[in-house]
Design a protein around this motif. Structure first.
Motif, PDB file in Angstrom:
ATOM      1  N   ALA A 262       4.607  10.186  -9.407  1.00 45.95           N
ATOM      2  CA  ALA A 262       3.955  10.222 -10.823  1.00 45.95           C
ATOM      3  C   ALA A 262       3.179  11.618 -10.807  1.00 45.95           C
ATOM      4  N   GLN A 263       2.311  11.953  -9.775  1.00 45.21           N
ATOM      5  CA  GLN A 263       1.866  13.214  -9.781  1.00 45.21           C
ATOM      6  C   GLN A 263       2.759  14.520  -9.675  1.00 45.21           C
TER       7      GLN A 263
ATOM      8  N   LYS B 280       5.774  14.548 -11.058  1.00 49.20           N
ATOM      9  CA  LYS B 280       6.212  14.524 -12.396  1.00 49.20           C
ATOM     10  C   LYS B 280       5.379  15.110 -13.295  1.00 49.20           C
ATOM     11  N   ARG B 281       4.069  15.032 -13.331  1.00 43.12           N
ATOM     12  CA  ARG B 281       2.969  15.468 -14.246  1.00 43.12           C
ATOM     13  C   ARG B 281       2.884  16.976 -14.023  1.00 43.12           C
ATOM     14  N   THR B 282       2.965  17.497 -12.816  1.00 43.67           N
ATOM     15  CA  THR B 282       2.877  18.712 -12.469  1.00 43.67           C
ATOM     16  C   THR B 282       4.096  19.549 -12.878  1.00 43.67           C
ATOM     17  N   ARG B 283       5.085  18.789 -12.538  1.00 42.89           N
ATOM     18  CA  ARG B 283       6.477  19.687 -12.998  1.00 42.89           C
ATOM     19  C   ARG B 283       6.570  19.812 -14.541  1.00 42.89           C
ATOM     20  N   ASP B 284       5.994  18.625 -15.360  1.00 43.49           N
ATOM     21  CA  ASP B 284       6.033  18.642 -16.769  1.00 43.49           C
ATOM     22  C   ASP B 284       5.161  19.673 -17.326  1.00 43.49           C
ATOM     23  N   GLN B 285       3.976  19.807 -16.494  1.00 41.63           N
ATOM     24  CA  GLN B 285       3.020  20.782 -17.078  1.00 41.63           C
ATOM     25  C   GLN B 285       3.490  22.206 -16.782  1.00 41.63           C
TER      26      GLN B 285
ATOM     27  N   LEU C 266      14.528  19.757 -17.326  1.00 37.25           N
ATOM     28  CA  LEU C 266      14.176  18.876 -18.406  1.00 37.25           C
ATOM     29  C   LEU C 266      12.750  18.046 -18.025  1.00 37.25           C
ATOM     30  N   PRO C 267      11.881  17.696 -18.795  1.00 37.97           N
ATOM     31  CA  PRO C 267      10.899  16.997 -18.741  1.00 37.97           C
ATOM     32  C   PRO C 267      11.219  15.623 -18.275  1.00 37.97           C
ATOM     33  N   SER C 268      10.200  14.730 -17.656  1.00 41.39           N
ATOM     34  CA  SER C 268      10.579  13.407 -17.258  1.00 41.39           C
ATOM     35  C   SER C 268      10.713  12.544 -18.252  1.00 41.39           C
TER      36      SER C 268
ATOM     37  N   THR D  14       0.858  -1.293   0.181  1.00 41.49           N
ATOM     38  CA  THR D  14       0.183   0.026   0.052  1.00 41.49           C
ATOM     39  C   THR D  14       0.729   1.443   0.067  1.00 41.49           C
ATOM     40  N   GLN D  15       1.966   1.226   0.927  1.00 34.33           N
ATOM     41  CA  GLN D  15       2.743   2.517   0.851  1.00 34.33           C
ATOM     42  C   GLN D  15       3.405   2.650  -0.438  1.00 34.33           C
ATOM     43  N   LYS D  16       3.917   1.526  -0.925  1.00 35.77           N
ATOM     44  CA  LYS D  16       4.791   1.590  -2.325  1.00 35.77           C
ATOM     45  C   LYS D  16       4.012   1.818  -3.358  1.00 35.77           C
ATOM     46  N   SER D  17       2.560   1.580  -3.445  1.00 40.45           N
ATOM     47  CA  SER D  17       1.609   2.105  -4.385  1.00 40.45           C
ATOM     48  C   SER D  17       1.527   3.669  -4.292  1.00 40.45           C
ATOM     49  N   ASP D  18       1.114   3.992  -3.095  1.00 38.61           N
ATOM     50  CA  ASP D  18       1.018   5.521  -3.011  1.00 38.61           C
ATOM     51  C   ASP D  18       2.298   6.346  -3.028  1.00 38.61           C
ATOM     52  N   LEU D  19       3.250   5.698  -2.710  1.00 40.16           N
ATOM     53  CA  LEU D  19       4.637   6.650  -3.252  1.00 40.16           C
ATOM     54  C   LEU D  19       4.754   6.624  -4.548  1.00 40.16           C
TER      55      LEU D  19
END
Length: 229
Positions: free
Chosen positions: A64-65, A67-72, A198-200, A54-59
């Protein structure tokens, strides 16, 4: 005296000796305790594994979130190259030809050195990034010539976005200090720089070129040329 002492010892043993019902109760308690221990041992790894997953999935979701925020953010701040400012090569690009830009030309100018690359475009909207860590190194003397920026004045601290040039090569030129006349063989290196953003999905492949003979790529600008009769 000995007989009395013996009688007292027998009485004491009888008093301390557990009854059959007490032994049975104690045995039952021991069995129950062992059962609880076995159950706890069998459940603990499963419980820990479930918590870890569960902790691994949340991490992963959080990473990922981010990365998306930074890329945007990088995309929103990027410089979109005007269509009429894009110089397109006649050479066509096809999938599988590699994503690394090709070294096209080196131009010795009065105040600087212009190095031009053929940049492959393989998306309808594609970001480009040339690091401020670019430099030319004279193989003989070790002298370094650090990049000044893009030819044309585009911001060097932002991503560039090229649209509408899928399956084509476009020209990208960088400006360096003027090379000394004795410079004949060079390395063109793209090194990491603290301002790089740089983007992800960056491929992480540096745009570096080694053992370049300047004369093999030397061109003369046709702009403002003088004609004598």
């Amino acid at each position: 005296m000995n007989k009395f002492f013996f009688s007292m010892m027998v009485c004491l043993v009888l008093m301390l000796a557990p009854t059959s019902s007490a032994l049975a109760q104690k045995k039952t308690q021991n069995i129950y305790t062992c059962k609880l221990v076995r159950e706890a041992r069998s459940k603990t790894p499963t419980m820990y594994a479930s918590t870890y997953q569960t902790q691994k999935s949340d991490l992963k979701k959080n990473v990922a979130q981010r990365k998306r925020t930074r890329d945007q953010k990088l995309n929103d701040e990027a410089y979109v190259v005007p269509k009429d400012s894009i110089a397109i090569s006649e050479r066509a690009y096809r999938r599988g030809m590699g994503t690394k830009p090709l070294l096209y030309s080196i131009e010795r100018r009065k105040k600087d050195t212009k190095v031009t690359f053929l940049q492959p475009i393989y998306y309808s909207s594609q970001w480009l990034h040339y690091s401020q860590g670019f430099k030319i190194v004279d193989q003989k003397s070790g002298d370094e010539y650090h990049v000044r920026g893009y030819d044309g004045g585009a911001s060097f601290g932002k991503l560039m976005i090229v649209k509408g040039c899928n399956s084509k090569y476009v020209y990208v030129s960088l400006l360096f200090p003027k090379l000394k006349k004795r410079v004949r063989k060079i390395d063109i290196l793209e090194l990491p720089h603290k301002t790089d953003a740089l983007p992800s999905n960056d491929d992480g492949i540096p745009k570096s070129y080694f053992n370049i003979k300047v004369e093999d790529y030397l061109v003369t600008s046709q702009k403002n040329k003088k004609i004598y009769y």
